[in-house]
Design an enzyme around this catalytic site. Structure first.
Site, PDB file in Angstrom:
ATOM      1  N   ASN A   1      -2.502   4.343  -3.478  1.00 59.49           N
ATOM      2  CA  ASN A   1      -2.943   5.395  -2.670  1.00 59.49           C
ATOM      3  C   ASN A   1      -2.487   6.525  -2.545  1.00 59.49           C
ATOM      4  O   ASN A   1      -3.041   7.557  -2.223  1.00 59.49           O
ATOM      5  CB  ASN A   1      -3.507   4.586  -1.196  1.00 59.49           C
ATOM      6  CG  ASN A   1      -4.065   5.629  -0.201  1.00 59.49           C
ATOM      7  OD1 ASN A   1      -5.083   6.014  -0.366  1.00 59.49           O
ATOM      8  ND2 ASN A   1      -3.047   6.104   0.778  1.00 59.49           N
TER       9      ASN A   1
ATOM     10  N   TYR B   1      -6.427  18.766  -9.701  1.00 53.40           N
ATOM     11  CA  TYR B   1      -6.539  17.863  -9.056  1.00 53.40           C
ATOM     12  C   TYR B   1      -7.620  16.707  -9.381  1.00 53.40           C
ATOM     13  O   TYR B   1      -7.224  15.543  -9.583  1.00 53.40           O
ATOM     14  CB  TYR B   1      -7.022  17.896  -7.591  1.00 53.40           C
ATOM     15  CG  TYR B   1      -7.322  16.930  -6.811  1.00 53.40           C
ATOM     16  CD1 TYR B   1      -6.285  15.812  -6.196  1.00 53.40           C
ATOM     17  CD2 TYR B   1      -8.871  16.605  -6.544  1.00 53.40           C
ATOM     18  CE1 TYR B   1      -6.795  14.881  -5.501  1.00 53.40           C
ATOM     19  CE2 TYR B   1      -9.048  15.464  -5.643  1.00 53.40           C
ATOM     20  CZ  TYR B   1      -8.107  14.367  -5.214  1.00 53.40           C
ATOM     21  OH  TYR B   1      -8.522  13.542  -4.758  1.00 53.40           O
TER      22      TYR B   1
ATOM     23  N   LYS C   1      -6.965  12.854 -11.201  1.00 58.93           N
ATOM     24  CA  LYS C   1      -7.447  11.706 -10.685  1.00 58.93           C
ATOM     25  C   LYS C   1      -8.453  11.081 -11.851  1.00 58.93           C
ATOM     26  O   LYS C   1      -8.481   9.919 -12.137  1.00 58.93           O
ATOM     27  CB  LYS C   1      -8.246  11.902  -9.466  1.00 58.93           C
ATOM     28  CG  LYS C   1      -7.687  12.172  -8.408  1.00 58.93           C
ATOM     29  CD  LYS C   1      -6.637  10.889  -7.959  1.00 58.93           C
ATOM     30  CE  LYS C   1      -6.149  11.116  -6.529  1.00 58.93           C
ATOM     31  NZ  LYS C   1      -5.563   9.766  -5.799  1.00 58.93           N
TER      32      LYS C   1
ATOM     33  N   ILE D   1       0.859  -1.130  -0.110  1.00 67.80           N
ATOM     34  CA  ILE D   1      -0.083   0.070  -0.097  1.00 67.80           C
ATOM     35  C   ILE D   1       0.936   1.159   0.073  1.00 67.80           C
ATOM     36  O   ILE D   1       1.901   1.492   0.982  1.00 67.80           O
ATOM     37  CB  ILE D   1      -1.014  -0.259   1.179  1.00 67.80           C
ATOM     38  CG1 ILE D   1      -1.595  -1.277   1.470  1.00 67.80           C
ATOM     39  CG2 ILE D   1      -1.818   1.140   1.191  1.00 67.80           C
ATOM     40  CD1 ILE D   1      -2.080  -1.337   2.796  1.00 67.80           C
TER      41      ILE D   1
ATOM     42  N   THR E   1       3.941   1.519   2.873  1.00 63.13           N
ATOM     43  CA  THR E   1       5.132   2.552   2.388  1.00 63.13           C
ATOM     44  C   THR E   1       4.810   3.873   2.644  1.00 63.13           C
ATOM     45  O   THR E   1       3.480   4.084   2.731  1.00 63.13           O
ATOM     46  CB  THR E   1       5.270   2.224   0.881  1.00 63.13           C
ATOM     47  OG1 THR E   1       4.402   2.642   0.054  1.00 63.13           O
ATOM     48  CG2 THR E   1       5.677   0.730   0.667  1.00 63.13           C
TER      49      THR E   1
ATOM     50  N   ASP F   1       8.735   6.779  -2.277  1.00 62.17           N
ATOM     51  CA  ASP F   1       8.262   8.070  -2.918  1.00 62.17           C
ATOM     52  C   ASP F   1       8.033   7.725  -4.278  1.00 62.17           C
ATOM     53  O   ASP F   1       8.740   7.155  -5.216  1.00 62.17           O
ATOM     54  CB  ASP F   1       9.267   9.066  -2.953  1.00 62.17           C
ATOM     55  CG  ASP F   1       8.961  10.527  -3.624  1.00 62.17           C
ATOM     56  OD1 ASP F   1       7.958  10.553  -4.375  1.00 62.17           O
ATOM     57  OD2 ASP F   1       9.907  11.340  -3.705  1.00 62.17           O
TER      58      ASP F   1
END
Length: 249
Positions: free
Chosen positions: A75, A140, A144, A6, A31, A52
């Site tokens: 995520n 944004y 997405k 994740i 992570t 990262d």
């Protein structure tokens, strides 16, 4: 014991998802850019790694340490609430580099193993903001929406290889750090035209009453995608997201 990796586990959706999978007996690779092992329960099934998603070397190092995984949860991401005419070019680039290109980089690193084994599950966390036009989150939302499109095509590409692909679309989540992380990028409060719009958006996001999305809603949606072979491609998470999905489709 199945293994899930994740990204973005330092808070919010990722943190809650890591806790849920640990509680279900999975091996969890949690992570985050700056590892904080103490925010998760102590468990022999837990590995916390730095990652990262905008850094190829960081991705390669994390995956080498993680070993074979069964489920990838993309995520990691951040938001920014800025009028289109005022958004800094660097902020726009960062949104796409993290939210979309970061997701793409993780996919390119993990998919060869999934395809070789003819098994694996990809879950991309996007946003219900992509379901209808909203002010101030345009870039944004665009980043997405790009992940939505990527995920749809990926599902078609991976189907012949037995790899399942899903996207989880959370709604408004006042309990998470989304608003906090978006505030440094805010522009326009000194503009008399945009100020009322921005203040209204901030108040609406912080309002916890009415239909909202809890981090637990997103974790449950991700669990559903990971464990149910019949789970749909699009999975709304949160009461508000479910309503928006019903209106949009």
């Amino acid at each position: 014991m199945p293994t899930v990796l994740i990204t973005g586990c330092s808070s919010g959706f990722g943190l809650e998802t890591a806790k849920l999978f640990l509680g279900k007996g999975w091996r969890v690779i949690a992570t985050m850019r700056k590892p904080q092992p103490d925010i998760l329960p102590t468990s022999d099934n837990l590995t916390v790694l730095p990652l990262d998603v905008t850094d190829a070397a960081s991705i390669a190092s994390a995956l080498e340490q993680a070993g074979e995984i069964d489920v990838l949860v993309n995520n990691a991401g951040f938001g920014a609430a800025v009028p289109i005419e005022l958004i800094e070019p660097e902020t726009a680039r960062q949104l796409f580099e993290t939210n979309m290109l970061g997701t793409l980089a993780m996919l390119q690193a993990v998919l060869p193993g999934f395809r070789k084994r003819r098994n694996g599950t990809v879950i991309n966390v996007t946003s219900s903001a992509t379901l209808k036009p909203l002010p101030l989150v345009s870039v944004y939302r665009a980043s997405k929406a790009a992940v939505n499109a990527l995920t749809e095509s990926l599902a078609v590409e991976m189907e012949p290889f037995g790899v399942r692909v899903h996207m989880v679309l959370p709604g408004r989540a006042p309990e998470t750090r989304f608003g906090e992380s978006a505030m440094p990028h805010l522009r326009g409060l000194d503009d008399p035209d945009y100020k009322p719009m921005i203040e209204g958006m901030i108040a609406n996001f912080r309002e916890a009453s009415g239909p909202v999305t809890l981090a637990g809603d997103v974790a449950q949606a991700i669990w559903h995608a990971a464990t149910d072979p019949n789970a749909p491609l699009w999975i709304p998470a949160g009461e508000d997201a479910v309503q928006w999905m019903a209106e949009a489709r």
